[in-house]
Design an enzyme around this catalytic site. Structure first.
Site: not given
Length: 469
Positions: A33, A251-253, A270, A286
């Site tokens: 995270s 944050p979404f590694s 994302e 987007k």
């Protein structure tokens, strides 16, 4: 009655050293995270050695869907669709007595974890497939995991969470591994060639013009057109992952070791879908602009993005698409947009991010919400099916893990998932990454072309600067 067990371990601010302690086990995966940089990220999750793997075979997507490590836990119906099999498997898991009493405050208490490639969309909708498939990863690969290490950064705890599927011997071995884990010296990694695109600037312009023609003729409102950048490498991709983690925290590694010669290095900002105690959340991105070179320029860029009618309209299109997707499975009247056009800033770009929420009423339904919404609309365009048909026509190669999702589905009903952008695929000495953008009627070709380099540049430039020999 058997229950979930927890073993307290020394608190880990990251699970990098723990990951090294289980790399000799099959299919290790780390959800990372980077919580030091993002206030709303709470957990890191580490798993390895799954009880089963669900993946279509490379040459025949209709066979060989599940392979068990030992004796099968469940009798499953014969199916040609891996998503149907995953739905059935998750239903059976959630019906286990120990799963019904599993603690809801934990994000993962055993269950499914892995990746869905973009081409998994073919299991949801009937779509053309004319692109070149030159990457050997399966279109999806999910593991059924009996244990997980979870670091809670709000509680400052690290726990080994064990399902009743774990034997006493396995538990003892895992505790021994993690209590003696040490940070390993990084192994060698070398980038052998610079990254090159699978299309020239002129070819991109031709494809851009084709999208504009489709938009003007009323086929679609938006199409996400991407180009692929490829290199060759040798050595340990976990070393490359850690270098990228340092320069572009997100944050979404995630790092997934699919096989000794195949891995995913994901640095995604994302979220696709979260399910937390029945609440469903999606955070589509987007709208993008590069960070400025000075504080003044950086603020001016952010202010421009927030005020940009073009980027706001692109974002709104995808918000409406997601509301429609979630409406397939969420409770009637539960869907709302809690944030619209919020600014989020990362190492190399600012993004516009919205938040769409809904609610479900069954523990195992989280995976059904995911399947009915896959792939995420932010990386297809609108309307989704027609945009995906155009993507297949114009992009020369498969997207593989790019624009798919890295996800988990827990026995306690929890679920979280990313959109796999800013993601590299390592495949037998080849290294690929992608970048794209949503094209709309008033898009400018040169601006969109440059945006793809802005998005991927932090990854490619870092690897070339540090590892290219």
């Amino acid at each position: 009655m058997s229950e979930i067990k927890r073993v307290n371990l020394p608190y880990q601010t990251s699970l990098l050293s723990f990951f090294s302690a289980v790399r000799d086990l099959p299919y290790p995966a780390l959800l990372d995270s980077n919580h030091e940089h993002f206030s709303d990220t709470q957990y890191d999750i580490l798993v390895a050695n799954p009880l089963a793997r669900i993946r279509p075979s490379q040459d025949d997507a209709l066979s060989g869907l599940i392979s068990w490590r030992d004796k099968p836990l469940y009798e499953l119906q014969i199916t040609h669709n891996p998503m149907d099999l995953l739905n059935e498997l998750m239903t059976l898991i959630c019906q286990e007595p120990w799963a019904k009493s599993a603690p809801k405050e934990l994000p993962f208490t055993g269950g499914l974890l892995g990746y869905y490639g973009y081409e998994s969309g073919h299991f949801v909708e009937k779509l053309p497939d004319t692109v070149k498939h030159d990457i050997q990863l399966a279109s999806l690969d999910m593991g059924l995991y009996a244990w997980a290490v979870i670091s809670s950064h709000q509680e400052k705890t690290t726990q080994l969470v064990l399902t009743p599927w774990c034997s006493d011997e396995e538990t003892e071995e895992l505790v021994k591994r993690f209590t003696s884990a040490k940070s390993d010296n990084l192994k060698d990694f070398t980038l052998k060639t610079p990254f090159t695109s699978n299309m020239t600037e002129g070819e991109y312009a031709e494809k851009f013009a084709a999208v504009q023609e489709y938009i003007q003729s009323g086929d679609c409102y938006q199409v996400n057109l991407a180009q692929r950048f490829s290199s060759t490498y040798q050595g340990d991709t976990f070393t490359a992952y850690q270098a990228l983690r340092d320069v572009c925290p997100t944050p979404f590694s995630a790092y997934l070791e699919v096989s000794p010669e195949q891995s995913l290095l994901s640095h995604s900002p994302e979220r696709f879908l979260l399910c937390d105690k029945g609440r469903v959340e999606s955070k589509p991105i987007k709208g993008t602009i590069a960070r400025g070179g000075t504080p003044e320029e950086d603020k001016a860029n952010a202010d421009w993005l927030i005020a940009s009618e073009k980027n706001r309209s692109e974002n709104l299109m995808i918000v409406d698409l997601l509301r429609n997707d979630l409406g397939r499975t969420c409770l009637t009247g539960s869907i709302k947009v809690s944030k619209l056009f919020a600014l989020e800033s990362y190492a190399n770009v600012h993004h516009l991010v919205s938040t769409v929420e809904g609610a479900i009423d069954q523990a195992d339904q989280a995976i059904r919400v995911f399947h009915q919404s896959f792939p995420g609309g932010s990386i297809t365009g609108a309307p989704k099916i027609r945009s995906m048909e155009i993507i297949d026509e114009l992009e020369p190669h498969q997207r593989s893990a790019y624009c798919g999702s890295i996800a988990y589905f827990s026995s306690n009903g929890q679920m979280d998932s990313s959109i796999s952008i800013r993601t590299l695929v390592a495949d037998h000495g080849n290294l690929h990454c992608w970048a794209g953008g949503g094209l709309v009627a008033d898009s400018k070709c040169q601006e969109e072309y440059q945006e793809t380099f802005t998005k991927v540049g932090k990854l490619t430039h870092t690897l070339e600067h540090v590892f290219l020999k």
